[in-house]
Design a protein around this motif. Structure first.
Motif, PDB file in Angstrom:
ATOM      1  N   TYR A 275       0.814  -1.205   0.000  1.00 46.85           N
ATOM      2  CA  TYR A 275       0.000   0.000   0.000  1.00 46.85           C
ATOM      3  C   TYR A 275       0.855   1.265   0.000  1.00 46.85           C
ATOM      4  CZ  TYR A 275      -4.518  -2.271   0.507  1.00 46.85           C
ATOM      5  OH  TYR A 275      -5.653  -3.003   0.265  1.00 46.85           O
ATOM      6  N   PHE A 276       0.386   2.258  -0.770  1.00 47.46           N
ATOM      7  CA  PHE A 276       1.049   3.546  -0.875  1.00 47.46           C
ATOM      8  C   PHE A 276      -0.011   4.653  -0.821  1.00 47.46           C
ATOM      9  CE2 PHE A 276       3.715   0.453  -2.999  1.00 47.46           C
ATOM     10  CZ  PHE A 276       4.974   0.735  -2.496  1.00 47.46           C
ATOM     11  N   TYR A 277       0.447   5.888  -0.586  1.00 44.95           N
ATOM     12  CA  TYR A 277      -0.471   7.012  -0.405  1.00 44.95           C
ATOM     13  C   TYR A 277      -0.639   7.804  -1.705  1.00 44.95           C
ATOM     14  CZ  TYR A 277      -2.825  11.004   1.629  1.00 44.95           C
ATOM     15  OH  TYR A 277      -3.743  11.984   1.910  1.00 44.95           O
ATOM     16  N   PHE A 278      -1.905   7.999  -2.109  1.00 45.48           N
ATOM     17  CA  PHE A 278      -2.252   8.692  -3.349  1.00 45.48           C
ATOM     18  C   PHE A 278      -3.042   9.964  -3.072  1.00 45.48           C
ATOM     19  CE2 PHE A 278      -1.748   4.297  -4.646  1.00 45.48           C
ATOM     20  CZ  PHE A 278      -1.308   4.325  -5.955  1.00 45.48           C
ATOM     21  N   VAL A 279      -2.822  10.978  -3.908  1.00 42.77           N
ATOM     22  CA  VAL A 279      -3.705  12.160  -3.979  1.00 42.77           C
ATOM     23  C   VAL A 279      -3.683  12.636  -5.427  1.00 42.77           C
ATOM     24  CG1 VAL A 279      -4.256  14.462  -3.130  1.00 42.77           C
ATOM     25  CG2 VAL A 279      -3.080  12.879  -1.628  1.00 42.77           C
ATOM     26  N   HIS A 280      -4.742  12.343  -6.199  1.00 45.64           N
ATOM     27  CA  HIS A 280      -4.761  12.771  -7.606  1.00 45.64           C
ATOM     28  C   HIS A 280      -6.152  12.620  -8.202  1.00 45.64           C
ATOM     29  CE1 HIS A 280      -4.447   8.543  -9.431  1.00 45.64           C
ATOM     30  NE2 HIS A 280      -4.418   8.368  -8.140  1.00 45.64           N
ATOM     31  N   SER A 281      -6.421  13.448  -9.217  1.00 47.82           N
ATOM     32  CA  SER A 281      -7.684  13.407  -9.951  1.00 47.82           C
ATOM     33  C   SER A 281      -7.497  12.930 -11.391  1.00 47.82           C
ATOM     34  CB  SER A 281      -8.321  14.800  -9.982  1.00 47.82           C
ATOM     35  OG  SER A 281      -8.596  15.261  -8.680  1.00 47.82           O
ATOM     36  N   TYR A 282      -6.243  12.880 -11.845  1.00 50.34           N
ATOM     37  CA  TYR A 282      -5.921  12.483 -13.212  1.00 50.34           C
ATOM     38  C   TYR A 282      -4.979  11.280 -13.185  1.00 50.34           C
ATOM     39  CZ  TYR A 282      -8.011  16.861 -14.767  1.00 50.34           C
ATOM     40  OH  TYR A 282      -8.894  17.870 -15.010  1.00 50.34           O
TER      41      TYR A 282
END
Length: 201
Positions: free
Chosen positions: A141-148
């Protein structure tokens, strides 16, 4: 020495702290000549694609990035830094990218139960024998923040995929170029292992 590119849109402190924690010295710079002399280069990023490209061009960093990649210098793109490697993005219209990786960046189109932006922890399934993911278990598991998300034309670039309403490309790798849609610097010990693997190249 890890050279981190400052083009006014990166999460520079977290990236620097991550490498420092592993014992690596970090140079943060917005100067193309310093990038050209780098042993390893990181392009982080948070924000709008078009603004990022404009900033890179104004500083001459777009050409410097292409030159160091062509020379075989290990290069890591993080989040927006990964998307900038693609040919184009459809964020706020059509915008040209660095064209290191043929392909496009598009907005998530997801079932109603999924929120955009994609924010939080999610698993990455490895797609190839990867130097960046060396010693890291599949589906970590890794941390994501994105809309595209990026859609490369050449499947051989794909190093990892993630499920979030759809299956999307979450890591790229070929030769000396590496990129993650997630933030390794915000992903705990597993993320630090990604940074260490890059640092050891």
């Amino acid at each position: 020495m890890i050279t981190v590119i400052d083009y006014g849109m990166g999460n520079l402190a977290s990236v620097k702290n991550g490498f420092n924690k592993l014992g690596y010295k970090v140079l943060i710079t917005d100067k193309a000549d310093e990038v050209l002399k780098a042993e390893k280069v990181v392009l982080p990023g948070v924000g709008a694609f078009a603004d990022a490209v404009s900033n890179l061009q104004k500083l001459g960093l777009d050409k410097a990035i292409k030159e160091v990649i062509a020379k075989g210098v290990p290069f890591l793109g993080i989040c927006l830094g990964m998307q900038l490697l693609l040919s184009a993005s459809y964020e706020d219209g059509l915008n040209e990218g660095l064209n290191i990786v043929k392909g496009k960046v598009i907005k998530f189109t997801l079932p109603p139960s999924y929120k955009v932006p994609h924010m939080g922890w999610n698993a990455v399934k490895k797609s190839q024998q990867s130097r960046l993911f060396k010693g890291i278990a599949d589906n970590s598991y890794f941390y994501f923040v994105h809309s595209y998300h990026a859609i490369p034309e050449d499947e051989s670039w794909v190093a990892g995929r993630t499920e979030y309403g759809i299956t999307f490309v979450s890591a790229l790798e070929k030769d000396n170029v590496f990129a993650t849609q997630f933030h390794p610097e915000k992903s705990g010990e597993t993320g630090l292992k990604i940074l260490r693997n890059f640092g050891e190249m």
